[in-house]
Design a protein around this motif. Sequence first.
Motif, PDB file in Angstrom:
ATOM      1  N   ALA A 156      17.226  -5.200  -0.373  1.00 24.19           N
ATOM      2  CA  ALA A 156      15.929  -5.285   0.135  1.00 24.19           C
ATOM      3  C   ALA A 156      15.763  -4.474   1.274  1.00 24.19           C
ATOM      4  N   PRO A 157      16.321  -4.565   2.382  1.00 18.98           N
ATOM      5  CA  PRO A 157      16.053  -3.758   3.572  1.00 18.98           C
ATOM      6  C   PRO A 157      16.096  -2.386   3.444  1.00 18.98           C
ATOM      7  N   ASN A 158      17.045  -1.728   2.396  1.00 16.11           N
ATOM      8  CA  ASN A 158      17.084  -0.277   2.086  1.00 16.11           C
ATOM      9  C   ASN A 158      15.891   0.001   1.465  1.00 16.11           C
ATOM     10  N   MET A 159      15.521  -0.589   0.427  1.00 17.10           N
ATOM     11  CA  MET A 159      14.329  -0.353  -0.613  1.00 17.10           C
ATOM     12  C   MET A 159      12.923  -0.543   0.533  1.00 17.10           C
ATOM     13  N   LEU A 160      12.849  -1.498   1.549  1.00 18.61           N
ATOM     14  CA  LEU A 160      11.634  -1.478   2.261  1.00 18.61           C
ATOM     15  C   LEU A 160      11.695  -0.428   3.105  1.00 18.61           C
ATOM     16  N   ILE A 161      12.664   0.050   3.809  1.00 18.88           N
ATOM     17  CA  ILE A 161      12.929   1.480   4.493  1.00 18.88           C
ATOM     18  C   ILE A 161      12.404   2.607   3.791  1.00 18.88           C
ATOM     19  N   GLU A 162      13.087   2.949   2.582  1.00 15.39           N
ATOM     20  CA  GLU A 162      12.655   3.993   1.851  1.00 15.39           C
ATOM     21  C   GLU A 162      11.056   4.003   1.531  1.00 15.39           C
ATOM     22  N   ALA A 163      10.559   2.810   1.081  1.00 19.11           N
ATOM     23  CA  ALA A 163       9.275   2.850   0.767  1.00 19.11           C
ATOM     24  C   ALA A 163       8.316   3.117   1.788  1.00 19.11           C
ATOM     25  N   LEU A 164       8.731   2.689   3.071  1.00 15.63           N
ATOM     26  CA  LEU A 164       7.961   2.926   4.294  1.00 15.63           C
ATOM     27  C   LEU A 164       8.017   4.457   4.554  1.00 15.63           C
ATOM     28  N   GLU A 165       9.280   5.098   4.368  1.00 18.17           N
ATOM     29  CA  GLU A 165       9.326   6.436   4.552  1.00 18.17           C
ATOM     30  C   GLU A 165       8.455   7.290   3.533  1.00 18.17           C
ATOM     31  N   SER A 166       8.392   6.799   2.496  1.00 21.13           N
ATOM     32  CA  SER A 166       7.648   7.580   1.258  1.00 21.13           C
ATOM     33  C   SER A 166       6.262   7.600   1.401  1.00 21.13           C
ATOM     34  N   ALA A 167       5.713   6.050   1.928  1.00 21.84           N
ATOM     35  CA  ALA A 167       4.394   5.995   2.026  1.00 21.84           C
ATOM     36  C   ALA A 167       3.693   6.475   3.385  1.00 21.84           C
ATOM     37  N   ASN A 168       4.663   6.989   4.225  1.00 26.00           N
ATOM     38  CA  ASN A 168       4.219   7.458   5.561  1.00 26.00           C
ATOM     39  C   ASN A 168       4.029   9.135   5.408  1.00 26.00           C
ATOM     40  N   GLN A 169       4.596   9.642   3.989  1.00 26.34           N
ATOM     41  CA  GLN A 169       4.517  11.025   3.600  1.00 26.34           C
ATOM     42  C   GLN A 169       3.037  11.049   2.880  1.00 26.34           C
ATOM     43  N   SER A 170       2.540  10.101   2.441  1.00 27.19           N
ATOM     44  CA  SER A 170       1.401  10.080   1.333  1.00 27.19           C
ATOM     45  C   SER A 170       0.260  10.343   2.487  1.00 27.19           C
ATOM     46  N   ASP A 171      -0.870  10.382   1.645  1.00 27.87           N
ATOM     47  CA  ASP A 171      -2.378  10.445   2.439  1.00 27.87           C
ATOM     48  C   ASP A 171      -3.045   9.201   2.374  1.00 27.87           C
ATOM     49  N   VAL A 172      -2.298   8.020   2.290  1.00 23.75           N
ATOM     50  CA  VAL A 172      -3.020   6.734   2.336  1.00 23.75           C
ATOM     51  C   VAL A 172      -3.558   6.305   3.920  1.00 23.75           C
ATOM     52  N   GLU A 173      -4.346   5.576   4.294  1.00 23.01           N
ATOM     53  CA  GLU A 173      -4.807   5.300   5.387  1.00 23.01           C
ATOM     54  C   GLU A 173      -3.909   4.075   6.164  1.00 23.01           C
ATOM     55  N   ALA A 174      -3.420   3.192   5.410  1.00 18.18           N
ATOM     56  CA  ALA A 174      -2.707   2.173   6.055  1.00 18.18           C
ATOM     57  C   ALA A 174      -1.581   1.692   5.036  1.00 18.18           C
ATOM     58  N   ILE A 175      -0.627   1.114   5.785  1.00 15.15           N
ATOM     59  CA  ILE A 175       0.619   0.668   4.741  1.00 15.15           C
ATOM     60  C   ILE A 175       0.616  -0.693   4.972  1.00 15.15           C
ATOM     61  N   VAL A 176       0.538  -1.602   3.679  1.00 12.53           N
ATOM     62  CA  VAL A 176       0.572  -3.093   3.742  1.00 12.53           C
ATOM     63  C   VAL A 176       1.814  -3.626   3.214  1.00 12.53           C
ATOM     64  N   ILE A 177       2.510  -4.424   3.926  1.00  8.44           N
ATOM     65  CA  ILE A 177       3.577  -4.993   3.102  1.00  8.44           C
ATOM     66  C   ILE A 177       3.343  -6.483   3.050  1.00  8.44           C
ATOM     67  N   VAL A 178       3.680  -7.118   1.940  1.00 12.19           N
ATOM     68  CA  VAL A 178       3.461  -8.371   1.655  1.00 12.19           C
ATOM     69  C   VAL A 178       4.517  -9.214   0.964  1.00 12.19           C
ATOM     70  N   ARG A 179       4.886 -10.640   0.922  1.00 12.76           N
ATOM     71  CA  ARG A 179       5.679 -11.131  -0.054  1.00 12.76           C
ATOM     72  C   ARG A 179       5.217 -12.759   0.521  1.00 12.76           C
ATOM     73  N   GLY A 180       5.479 -13.514  -0.532  1.00 13.66           N
ATOM     74  CA  GLY A 180       5.292 -14.832  -0.488  1.00 13.66           C
ATOM     75  C   GLY A 180       6.202 -15.742   0.319  1.00 13.66           C
ATOM     76  N   GLY A 181       6.145 -16.933   0.384  1.00 15.37           N
ATOM     77  CA  GLY A 181       6.955 -17.893   0.976  1.00 15.37           C
ATOM     78  C   GLY A 181       8.415 -17.740   0.707  1.00 15.37           C
ATOM     79  N   GLY A 182       9.261 -18.457   1.135  1.00 18.52           N
ATOM     80  CA  GLY A 182      10.652 -18.726   0.769  1.00 18.52           C
ATOM     81  C   GLY A 182      11.442 -19.256   1.901  1.00 18.52           C
ATOM     82  N   SER A 183      12.722 -19.506   1.780  1.00 15.93           N
ATOM     83  CA  SER A 183      13.795 -19.927   2.489  1.00 15.93           C
ATOM     84  C   SER A 183      13.812 -18.891   3.759  1.00 15.93           C
ATOM     85  N   ALA A 184      14.383 -19.389   4.821  1.00 14.66           N
ATOM     86  CA  ALA A 184      14.806 -18.523   5.996  1.00 14.66           C
ATOM     87  C   ALA A 184      15.597 -17.364   5.301  1.00 14.66           C
TER      88      ALA A 184
END
Lengths: 368, 60
Positions: free
Chosen positions: A175-203
């Motif tokens: 998960a960490p690597n995928m999140l980081i790669e997605a953030l890097e890719s999104a930052n190279q796109s022409d979107v105006e904001a990046i949203v990251i969500v996930r539902g509840g779970g254990s620690a």
Amino acid sequence: MIGSAPEFSVAEFVAVFNQTLDVAFPLVIINGELANFKISKNAWVYTDLKDDDASVRCFGSVRVLPGPLEDGMTVQIVARPYLHPQFGFSLQLQAVKPVGAGTIKKAKDLLAEKLKKEGLFDVSRKREVPYPPSQIALITSVESAGYSDFIKIVGQRWPALNILIYDVLVQGQDAPNMLIEALESANQSDVEAIVIVRGGGSADDLVAFDNELVVRAVALSRLPTVIGVGHERDISLAELAADVRASTPSNAAELLVPDRAHERTVLNVVSKNVHRQLEDKINFCKEQVTSDIRDIKEGIEGILDAHRSQLMHDIRLLQALNPKIMLRKGFVLARSNDGVLLKSASSATKARSFRVEFTDGVVSVEVQ
Amino acid sequence: MKRSYKELRTELDNLLEAIQDPEVDIDKALELHEQAQKIVKELDQYLDQSELKIKHINTK
């Protein structure tokens, strides 16, 4: 027994041993407690992993660490067993994660303290998110309840939104690597904001959002970030580093976009206001014109009145100077026979005969 | 390039403020009113949109 044992040189044995390990145990997962944990040159980590009965040496890059760790923490490692020709046996670390609620919390606290000192959570770093944005990147697992909740709320509130979806794992080792790669890719796109969500779970489920590299990637994002992870009570370090922290994925949608119905009401009010302002201006102009007309009328009437007064005065004066009025008062007019007014006795004597006009007629007169 | 909702809303607010200026004469006010109505129409189009536009980026 000894006769059938294979014979090697030292180097040959190390090579064969490692080949055997590569086949039998290319990777192993081991749970244990950290001891003699040390970071060298900010690049390499050395530690023992132990339990009550044994201890094994571990070595790896600091990049595999989720954050600051210390002796006594219980961790799970993924490692490759390896016999180094000079330095002996060790486990080459591929991944390390804290296990157990206590250790996870301790690791999170250590990382939070470290990043807070660096200023990553400072309020002064927070940026505004365009409201509403036209296009966003959504980083989440499309199989998660968090994704469904977010899409549902955004769809209800503000369908005029373009969404680029980065489908990633939001828990687990990768998960960490995928999140980081997605953030890097999104930052190279022409979107105006990046949203990251996930539902509840254990620690343990949410631990990817407390990963140091993930938190740093969020803090360094070129684009403003909105993060909503878990339930209201869960606050991940990634959320603290984000520009906007949402308590849940649904709350992320509510913070990101306005409610269309409310916005339509506001727009109607503003539109009516514009119209009313124009009407007010027109009415004001009408009143001004009416007032100006009134002023002009009054001005003209004033002038006319003045002329009327003057005229009446002149008429009265003329009337007062009318010779006929003088005749009525007993005065007479003497004229010569050819009509010339005689103004003196001498001119009357000289004329010898003349006419005298009375109010009721004319009498001829001879001077003797 | 299509303007964002926020840009249009901001412009509408600016037009409302301008119309309220007592120094603005009736001709200018009529012009501002016309501009405002065009912007309201564009904003309505945003609000009338009924479906999200979603694009999946291949990551897994």
